[in-house]
Write an enzyme that holds these catalytic residues in place. Structure first.
Site, PDB file in Angstrom:
ATOM      1  NE  ARG A 179      -3.783  -2.200  -0.143  1.00 12.08           N
ATOM      2  CZ  ARG A 179      -3.522  -3.323  -0.816  1.00 12.08           C
ATOM      3  NH1 ARG A 179      -2.378  -3.437  -1.497  1.00 12.08           N
ATOM      4  NH2 ARG A 179      -4.387  -4.316  -0.834  1.00 12.08           N
ATOM      5  CB  SER A 228      -9.421  -0.659   3.531  1.00 16.49           C
ATOM      6  OG  SER A 228     -10.136  -1.737   2.964  1.00 16.49           O
ATOM      7  CD  GLU A 298      -5.502   0.557   2.599  1.00 16.16           C
ATOM      8  OE1 GLU A 298      -6.156   0.479   1.545  1.00 16.16           O
ATOM      9  OE2 GLU A 298      -5.261  -0.424   3.329  1.00 16.16           O
TER      10      GLU A 298
END
Length: 305
Positions: A179, A228, A298
């Site tokens: 990520r 998320s 995130e």
């Protein structure tokens, strides 16, 4: 909050600017959470040449931030000083096919890229069908789902430096990690080339339908959410840690941990950015106390609190 108007001065420096430049424009409507303050200046370029021109004439002391469709973003309540750049589909959203290669602008929706690849019998990009963002964001954060990531299919990315210089990064140069990418935050991605493999279109479409069906079953996709919230720690699922810590359904003001999926925060209607970020930090603190795991955000958080 209202910032000093810098737009007239910027326009005087850039007589050939073709894009739209607005002062103190609210960013809340541009994010999926529907929260946040204004941009001191919001620039929507006409195309890549226009963006390069703008950046090359923008004083270096003025901060710059680029956003996509706002699906992985919290804009804090007092807004952002400097210039916020939003790449529009017209000029940055084109998708073209060349054999087993897919070329996409940074403003192209991930879902549309998956659909274009499927229509051309190109497999490997099905995972994009379930990601609610743009290619620019996918490049920045190595977006992924269902066991696949951007780094699995990227050939090269196109970008502009803070000074408007054109740049190209191959897969290795992107320095992808989970990520994240290793490219300087000041760099603005403008497009990318991906490579898949030729396969049966029916099989590709079936996998995409599976991705969508799973997403609708387990994610609150019809709520005001940013996707998320926290990265999955190595070998663990963030939602399981959050659930085990007793945070399912927990609220702060108008923000709530989703009952459907614990790694999603939602705006129930009247949340502020502060509510959402405070809730996220409460989740992190509770998980840390319960399991010893330090969850990492995130979702990107920008602006003045």
């Amino acid at each position: 909050m209202t910032f000093p108007d810098i737009v007239p001065e910027l326009k005087s420096r850039m007589p050939d600017l073709r894009g739209r430049l607005l002062a103190n424009e609210s960013l809340a409507p541009l994010t999926w959470f529907r929260v946040g303050g204004p941009a001191q200046a919001l620039f929507t370029p006409a195309d890549e040449d226009d963006l390069a021109y703008f950046l090359s004439h923008l004083p270096e002391e003025i901060p710059v931030c680029c956003i996509g469709v706002g699906s992985n973003l919290i804009v804090r309540d007092r807004g952002l000083p400097g210039v916020v750049i939003r790449l529009p589909p017209r000029g940055f959203g084109e998708i073209t096919i060349d054999g087993d290669a897919v070329h996409a602008g940074a403003a192209a929706l991930d879902k549309r890229v998956a659909e274009a690849a499927a229509a051309a019998s190109i497999s490997g990009l099905e995972f994009y069908f379930g990601i609610p963002g743009t290619i620019g964001g996918a490049l920045r954060m190595n977006a992924g789902a269902n066991g696949s990531e951007t780094r699995d299919v990227l050939v090269e990315a196109r970008a502009l430096s803070r000074r408007g210089e054109r740049m190209t990064f191959d897969n290795f140069a992107m320095a992808f990690d989970y990520r994240s990418s290793g490219i300087d935050p000041s760099v603005i991605f403008t497009g990318a080339m991906f490579r898949g493999r030729i396969a049966e279109p029916q099989a590709i479409r079936a996998r995409m339908n599976e991705v969508q069906a799973h997403r609708e079953t387990v994610q609150p996709i019809r709520e005001k959410t940013g996707g998320s919230t926290f990265k999955n720690p190595p070998g663990q699922s963030a939602w399981k840690l959050i659930d085990a810590a007793g945070m399912r359904g927990h609220r702060v003001g108008g923000a709530q941990v989703s009952d459907m999926h614990c790694n999603f925060l939602i705006n129930t209607g009247e949340a502020t950015a502060r509510d959402i970020e405070t809730l996220g930090e409460s989740v992190r603190e509770r998980v840390k106390r319960h399991s010893g795991v330090d969850l990492q955000w995130e979702i990107k958080r920008i602006g003045l609190g």
